[in-house]
Design an enzyme around this catalytic site. Structure first.
Site, PDB file in Angstrom:
ATOM      1  N   LYS A  44       0.811  -1.218   0.000  1.00  0.00           N
ATOM      2  CA  LYS A  44       0.000   0.000   0.000  1.00  0.00           C
ATOM      3  C   LYS A  44       0.845   1.269   0.000  1.00  0.00           C
ATOM      4  O   LYS A  44       0.506   2.270   0.623  1.00  0.00           O
ATOM      5  CB  LYS A  44      -1.008   0.001   1.158  1.00  0.00           C
ATOM      6  CG  LYS A  44      -1.848  -1.259   1.276  1.00  0.00           C
ATOM      7  CD  LYS A  44      -2.443  -1.697  -0.055  1.00  0.00           C
ATOM      8  CE  LYS A  44      -3.455  -0.703  -0.601  1.00  0.00           C
ATOM      9  NZ  LYS A  44      -3.996  -1.139  -1.935  1.00  0.00           N
ATOM     10  N   GLY A  46       1.942   2.550  -3.125  1.00  0.00           N
ATOM     11  CA  GLY A  46       1.922   3.054  -4.490  1.00  0.00           C
ATOM     12  C   GLY A  46       2.533   2.089  -5.488  1.00  0.00           C
ATOM     13  O   GLY A  46       2.900   2.477  -6.601  1.00  0.00           O
ATOM     14  N   TRP A  49       0.898   1.803  -9.041  1.00  0.00           N
ATOM     15  CA  TRP A  49       1.103   3.048  -9.783  1.00  0.00           C
ATOM     16  C   TRP A  49       2.491   3.063 -10.399  1.00  0.00           C
ATOM     17  O   TRP A  49       2.678   3.396 -11.573  1.00  0.00           O
ATOM     18  CB  TRP A  49       0.889   4.241  -8.854  1.00  0.00           C
ATOM     19  CG  TRP A  49       0.922   5.575  -9.534  1.00  0.00           C
ATOM     20  CD1 TRP A  49       0.671   5.831 -10.864  1.00  0.00           C
ATOM     21  CD2 TRP A  49       1.217   6.833  -8.937  1.00  0.00           C
ATOM     22  NE1 TRP A  49       0.791   7.194 -11.115  1.00  0.00           N
ATOM     23  CE2 TRP A  49       1.121   7.811  -9.951  1.00  0.00           C
ATOM     24  CE3 TRP A  49       1.535   7.225  -7.645  1.00  0.00           C
ATOM     25  CZ2 TRP A  49       1.356   9.169  -9.703  1.00  0.00           C
ATOM     26  CZ3 TRP A  49       1.761   8.570  -7.399  1.00  0.00           C
ATOM     27  CH2 TRP A  49       1.662   9.531  -8.418  1.00  0.00           C
ATOM     28  N   HIS A  99       7.348  -7.302  -2.158  1.00  0.00           N
ATOM     29  CA  HIS A  99       7.156  -6.699  -0.832  1.00  0.00           C
ATOM     30  C   HIS A  99       8.124  -7.305   0.197  1.00  0.00           C
ATOM     31  O   HIS A  99       8.018  -7.007   1.386  1.00  0.00           O
ATOM     32  CB  HIS A  99       5.733  -6.962  -0.321  1.00  0.00           C
ATOM     33  CG  HIS A  99       4.653  -6.196  -1.021  1.00  0.00           C
ATOM     34  ND1 HIS A  99       4.810  -4.912  -1.475  1.00  0.00           N
ATOM     35  CD2 HIS A  99       3.372  -6.547  -1.312  1.00  0.00           C
ATOM     36  CE1 HIS A  99       3.673  -4.497  -2.026  1.00  0.00           C
ATOM     37  NE2 HIS A  99       2.797  -5.466  -1.942  1.00  0.00           N
ATOM     38  N   SER A 129      -4.543   2.972   4.310  1.00  0.00           N
ATOM     39  CA  SER A 129      -4.784   2.284   3.044  1.00  0.00           C
ATOM     40  C   SER A 129      -4.769   0.772   3.245  1.00  0.00           C
ATOM     41  O   SER A 129      -5.591   0.046   2.676  1.00  0.00           O
ATOM     42  CB  SER A 129      -3.726   2.694   2.015  1.00  0.00           C
ATOM     43  OG  SER A 129      -3.972   2.088   0.772  1.00  0.00           O
ATOM     44  N   ARG A 248      -8.466   2.958  -4.214  1.00  0.00           N
ATOM     45  CA  ARG A 248      -9.470   3.631  -3.381  1.00  0.00           C
ATOM     46  C   ARG A 248      -9.434   5.149  -3.531  1.00  0.00           C
ATOM     47  O   ARG A 248     -10.388   5.767  -3.987  1.00  0.00           O
ATOM     48  CB  ARG A 248      -9.258   3.235  -1.916  1.00  0.00           C
ATOM     49  CG  ARG A 248     -10.405   3.543  -0.977  1.00  0.00           C
ATOM     50  CD  ARG A 248     -10.093   3.034   0.416  1.00  0.00           C
ATOM     51  NE  ARG A 248      -8.900   3.644   0.961  1.00  0.00           N
ATOM     52  CZ  ARG A 248      -8.893   4.777   1.675  1.00  0.00           C
ATOM     53  NH1 ARG A 248     -10.022   5.410   1.928  1.00  0.00           N
ATOM     54  NH2 ARG A 248      -7.764   5.272   2.130  1.00  0.00           N
ATOM     55  N   GLY A 250      -5.788   7.185  -3.269  1.00  0.00           N
ATOM     56  CA  GLY A 250      -4.472   7.592  -3.745  1.00  0.00           C
ATOM     57  C   GLY A 250      -4.104   9.020  -3.380  1.00  0.00           C
ATOM     58  O   GLY A 250      -3.407   9.699  -4.135  1.00  0.00           O
TER      59      GLY A 250
END
Length: 286
Positions: A44, A46, A49, A99, A129, A248, A250
């Protein structure tokens, strides 16, 4: 919380797609190539993106790739069973995502010249987030309230472990020439400049029209409407689409809508205790 995660070397993982024997194999045997490009994040922060941006950098702003191939196939998750299979024998450029904390990452990273991008974000926003994401996922036990998730996050009892340990671990690589640190806030506040920094790091050049196409098609709203990027293709046994959307808001600073003054004060104290010895200019949201 031992029955709510898959545990590997003291770190909790979601209970789908993360068998410990696979995580051990990744750590011990996966070999990074010098031409690989690796996106590293705590959940969470980014991640998707940045994947979208990199895909558009390498396709010179052309949208065919991002509109025809699911995002998790364009930059597979190294630590998942499915992602590993996609990456293992792939030839040429390998975009990959992870991650994993540094101590569980393939040992080959310390000898490789692969390009490594570490994207990190204000942990208060990561917390909020994360709470909304895990309440719609079927990958871990759902938190019953934001208050409960706040305690889990502070204690590091969330998927992929402690945000503080994750960031501290990876920031130890920040002086290496093949390692780029980038904050979500920097990417959000001046996307054009951040993309140009990414291009320079990756040895890529975009013409003005290519850059404009990238900025348009990696925007939050366009990604939210792109079924190859918004995770609506994931089956409901993994993500409950009735409960909310993967993408959701951002928005930097959204945590102020949800955390109480008391929680913010507790968080600040924990942050200062755990991160005090790091240069505070690393954290642009402070």
């Amino acid at each position: 919380m031992s029955d709510e995660y898959v545990w590997f070397e003291g770190i909790p993982f979601p209970f789908v797609n993360f068998p410990p024997e696979h995580l051990r194999n990744v750590k011990e045997n996966f070999v990074l190539k010098d031409e690989d490009v690796l996106i590293l994040t705590f959940p969470k922060s980014g991640t998707n993106w940045l994947i979208e941006i990199l895909c558009l950098i390498y396709s010179k702003g052309d949208t065919k790739w991002i509109q025809s191939v699911p995002i998790w196939e364009r930059s597979p998750w190294l630590e998942t069973s499915n992602g590993y299979k996609l990456l293992k024998d792939k030839e040429g450029l390998r975009l990959m995502t992870s991650h994993l904390p540094i101590h569980l990452f393939p040992k080959s990273i310390f000898k490789s010249n692969a390009k490594v991008i570490y994207l990190f974000r204000n942990p208060r926003d990561v917390l909020v987030s994360g709470y909304f994401f895990w309440t719609i996922s079927n990958l871990v036990k759902r938190p019953e309230s934001l208050e409960q998730y706040f305690e889990w996050f502070i204690q590091g009892n969330v998927a992929f472990g402690s945000w503080f340990d994750h960031v501290r671990g990876w920031l130890s690589m920040r002086e290496k020439k093949n390692f780029l640190m980038l904050s979500y806030e920097e990417l959000k506040w001046d996307t054009r400049n951040a993309v140009q920094k990414l291009c320079q790091f990756l040895g890529q050049k975009l013409e003005p029209d290519e850059l404009n196409s990238l900025l348009k098609h990696s925007s939050f709203q366009v990604m939210k409407e792109n079924k190859m990027s918004n995770y609506t293709l994931l089956p409901s046994n993994l993500l409950d689409h009735e409960r909310g959307s993967f993408l959701r808001k951002g928005i930097p600073g959204d945590w102020k809508t949800y955390l109480t003054v008391a929680q913010a004060e507790v968080f600040d104290k924990v942050f200062e205790e755990k991160m005090a010895d790091l240069p505070q200019e690393l954290f642009p949201w402070k």
